[in-house]
Scaffold this active site. Structure first.
Site, PDB file in Angstrom:
ATOM      1  N   LYS A  81      -3.733   5.190  20.301  1.00  0.00           N
ATOM      2  CA  LYS A  81      -2.678   5.076  19.294  1.00  0.00           C
ATOM      3  C   LYS A  81      -1.842   3.867  19.643  1.00  0.00           C
ATOM      4  O   LYS A  81      -1.767   3.466  20.817  1.00  0.00           O
ATOM      5  CB  LYS A  81      -1.786   6.319  19.301  1.00  0.00           C
ATOM      6  CG  LYS A  81      -1.081   6.553  17.986  1.00  0.00           C
ATOM      7  CD  LYS A  81      -2.005   7.206  16.984  1.00  0.00           C
ATOM      8  CE  LYS A  81      -1.341   7.420  15.645  1.00  0.00           C
ATOM      9  NZ  LYS A  81      -2.164   8.251  14.759  1.00  0.00           N
TER      10      LYS A  81
HETATM   11  P1  NAD Z   1       3.499   7.302   5.610  1.00  0.00           P
HETATM   12  O1  NAD Z   1       4.366   6.322   6.305  1.00  0.00           O
HETATM   13  O2  NAD Z   1       2.596   6.813   4.521  1.00  0.00           O
HETATM   14  O3  NAD Z   1       4.398   8.494   4.999  1.00  0.00           O
HETATM   15  C1  NAD Z   1       5.294   9.250   5.742  1.00  0.00           C
HETATM   16  C2  NAD Z   1       6.141  10.061   4.778  1.00  0.00           C
HETATM   17  O4  NAD Z   1       6.948  10.983   5.492  1.00  0.00           O
HETATM   18  C3  NAD Z   1       7.097   9.231   3.947  1.00  0.00           C
HETATM   19  O5  NAD Z   1       7.157   9.763   2.634  1.00  0.00           O
HETATM   20  C4  NAD Z   1       8.448   9.435   4.651  1.00  0.00           C
HETATM   21  O6  NAD Z   1       9.550   9.228   3.797  1.00  0.00           O
HETATM   22  C5  NAD Z   1       8.300  10.873   5.045  1.00  0.00           C
HETATM   23  N1  NAD Z   1       9.163  11.334   6.130  1.00  0.00           N
HETATM   24  C6  NAD Z   1       9.422  10.760   7.327  1.00  0.00           C
HETATM   25  N2  NAD Z   1      10.265  11.532   8.043  1.00  0.00           N
HETATM   26  C7  NAD Z   1      10.517  12.629   7.278  1.00  0.00           C
HETATM   27  C8  NAD Z   1      11.292  13.789   7.450  1.00  0.00           C
HETATM   28  N3  NAD Z   1      11.995  13.987   8.564  1.00  0.00           N
HETATM   29  N4  NAD Z   1      11.323  14.709   6.443  1.00  0.00           N
HETATM   30  C9  NAD Z   1      10.613  14.522   5.312  1.00  0.00           C
HETATM   31  N5  NAD Z   1       9.853  13.443   5.097  1.00  0.00           N
HETATM   32  C10 NAD Z   1       9.822  12.507   6.057  1.00  0.00           C
HETATM   33  O7  NAD Z   1       2.657   8.030   6.739  1.00  0.00           O
HETATM   34  P2  NAD Z   1       1.291   8.841   6.563  1.00  0.00           P
HETATM   35  O8  NAD Z   1       0.156   7.928   6.836  1.00  0.00           O
HETATM   36  O9  NAD Z   1       1.347   9.627   5.301  1.00  0.00           O
HETATM   37  O10 NAD Z   1       1.366   9.815   7.836  1.00  0.00           O
HETATM   38  C11 NAD Z   1       2.031  11.076   7.788  1.00  0.00           C
HETATM   39  C12 NAD Z   1       1.550  11.927   8.948  1.00  0.00           C
HETATM   40  O11 NAD Z   1       0.125  12.115   8.858  1.00  0.00           O
HETATM   41  C13 NAD Z   1       1.775  11.335  10.353  1.00  0.00           C
HETATM   42  O12 NAD Z   1       1.996  12.387  11.272  1.00  0.00           O
HETATM   43  C14 NAD Z   1       0.442  10.671  10.661  1.00  0.00           C
HETATM   44  O13 NAD Z   1       0.228  10.494  12.059  1.00  0.00           O
HETATM   45  C15 NAD Z   1      -0.502  11.700  10.063  1.00  0.00           C
HETATM   46  N6  NAD Z   1      -1.838  11.203   9.767  1.00  0.00           N
HETATM   47  C16 NAD Z   1      -2.039  10.140   8.943  1.00  0.00           C
HETATM   48  C17 NAD Z   1      -3.332   9.718   8.666  1.00  0.00           C
HETATM   49  C18 NAD Z   1      -3.612   8.595   7.703  1.00  0.00           C
HETATM   50  O14 NAD Z   1      -4.797   8.368   7.400  1.00  0.00           O
HETATM   51  N7  NAD Z   1      -2.618   7.901   7.180  1.00  0.00           N
HETATM   52  C19 NAD Z   1      -4.417  10.354   9.266  1.00  0.00           C
HETATM   53  C20 NAD Z   1      -4.192  11.456  10.100  1.00  0.00           C
HETATM   54  C21 NAD Z   1      -2.891  11.868  10.335  1.00  0.00           C
END
Ligand code: NAD
Length: 417
Positions: free
Chosen positions: A107
């Site tokens: 990561k």
């Molecule tokens: P992103 O940046 O696209 O979106 C994150 C979202 O969460 C945003 O809408 C933000 O406003 C919101 N957010 C942040 N803090 C918050 C809070 N305290 N309360 C409510 N909303 C909040 O990120 P993403 O890619 O969607 O990732 C989200 C999660 O999924 C992370 O934990 C990431 O590690 C995990 N993840 C992502 C992927 C991927 O392919 N993008 C794959 C596996 C896991």
């Protein structure tokens, strides 16, 4: 991150300790699995648009390399620190092993609030960060992908920067690229699709189907928005959503396509006409059929876990449930589909992207999606079978199965020298 949460890395290590109790490996093997194989901490000096200079800080942690090249996303967020990156890297190792990908876990991240910088500044930050971690990344070494605060454009800049250093185009350096630059069809929605596949599997086990069930989704970014979109298309009622700015509630179900247009125009879910405002934290304790935390880690903790009313939680985010909350959910009979299974769709299709790039042969969307589904359902079956046999939670089952595979590979390779 919640103030209740001491350290995601401590939680990740506690999960590994649980696996040690069941698998009975030695303390030296525990140390080998708990510590990252390599950690790089970098400074990122860059020029702001007004001509001033600024220095940011970033990391790349390769937790394990035993089963293949390291794989894991890059996060741009204010909470990024070495502790968080270590935990996320460890979870990537288990995730790749659980779903049978020939990768270790990694990561990376930069401590930054991306909303405070222009596109041009973010491009300079990304390129400088890439050049700083360049000695340890590569298609055979360590392959980044998008995470919180990064996207396809970030991956295009990483691919271009790495390729400029090499003198030729290297599409395999990262995944989650735009399709026009060697990205895979289906990658953009793969994490969300996988979460929905797991929601459907958990509902089926409880004798329910998607039609008409109520969902609350925390986070409306790449993962949360996609979950809301696909689940809505498949007949679920999305009664609540939230992002960092606040939440929304409509007991009859939110019109998700209309909300998506609103978010495209305003950048936030709040102030959408078709729903009532909702406190972001309240979303987690609503009386819904399924809760999908899809934002950040540590949001479910001892302060709120006892109040959660959803009987099923499917973890879109990495590490949204801390160790205390896990115990409370077990006592209360809440089914938690753990992150390393629930959100594995992203890294699965990243793997397909990497394979397609190496072959220079690109698959149709139907093949990507059906292979993703098959792989995730096989892991779902494995995890459920093990959980029943040993009478443990799905998280313990998933972690044990994954750790066992990494340990097995480690033993087969032996110690050098
Ligand atoms: P992103 O940046 O696209 O979106 C994150 C979202 O969460 C945003 O809408 C933000 O406003 C919101 N957010 C942040 N803090 C918050 C809070 N305290 N309360 C409510 N909303 C909040 O990120 P993403 O890619 O969607 O990732 C989200 C999660 O999924 C992370 O934990 C990431 O590690 C995990 N993840 C992502 C992927 C991927 O392919 N993008 C794959 C596996 C896991």
């Amino acid at each position: 991150m919640s103030e209740h949460r001491a350290s995601p890395y401590e939680d990740a290590k506690k999960q590994l300790k649980e696996a040690q109790k069941i698998l009975g490996f030695t303390d030296a093997e525990y140390e080998m699995l708990a510590a990252a194989r390599r950690e790089l901490s970098v400074s990122i000096p860059f020029r702001r648009d007004d001509g001033s200079e600024e220095v940011l800080h970033g990391y790349r942690v390769q937790h394990n390399l035993t089963r293949g090249p390291a794989k894991g996303g890059i996060r741009f967020d204010t909470h990024v620190d070495i502790d968080e990156v270590r935990a996320l890297a460890m979870w990537m190792t288990w995730k790749c092993a659980l779903v049978g990908l020939p990768y270790g876990g990694a990561k990376g991240g930069v401590t930054i609030d991306p909303s405070k910088y222009s596109q041009a500044e973010l491009e300079r930050v990304t390129r400088r960060y890439t050049s700083e971690i360049l000695p340890i990344i590569g298609p055979e070494q360590d392959v980044p992908a998008p995470d919180v605060g990064t996207n396809e454009q970030t991956m295009a800049w990483i691919m271009d920067t790495y390729s400029q250093f090499k003198g030729y185009t290297v599409p395999g350096i990262c995944t989650g690229k735009p399709v026009s630059l060697g990205g895979s069809l289906g990658r953009a929605q793969s994490t969300s699709l996988g979460v929905v596949i797991m929601v459907e599997a958990a509902l089926k086990q409880a004798g329910q189907s998607m039609e008409g069930v109520s969902l609350a989704v925390q986070g409306f970014g790449k993962v949360g928005r996609g979950v809301a979109h696909i689940a809505h298309e498949r007949g679920a009622k999305i009664v609540a959503v939230s992002d960092i700015f606040g939440g929304l509630y409509n007991e009859d179900g939110i019109d998700i396509p209309a909300l998506e247009k609103h978010v495209d125009n305003t950048g936030k879910v709040v102030e959408f006409d078709g729903a009532e405002p909702l406190d972001g934290d309240e979303l987690l304790t609503l009386d819904v059929d399924v809760l999908v935390p899809a934002a950040v880690e540590g949001v479910l903790h001892k302060g709120n876990a006892g109040k959660v009313r959803a009987p099923i939680i499917v973890e879109g985010a990495n590490g949204p449930t801390d160790g205390d909350a896990d115990k409370i959910f077990e006592e209360n009979g809440v089914t938690v589909v753990p992150d390393i299974l629930a959100n594995s769709g992203g890294v699965i299709v990243s793997y397909y992207e990497w394979v397609q790039g190496r072959d220079n042969f690109f698959w149709p969307l139907e093949r990507v999606e059906s292979e993703q589904r098959e792989r995730m359902m096989a892991s779902w079956e494995d995890v459920n079978r093990y959980a029943k046999e040993k009478d443990v939670t799905l998280r313990v089952a998933a972690t044990v199965l994954a750790v066992e595979r990494v340990l097995d590979a480690h033993k087969l390779r032996g110690l050098y020298p």
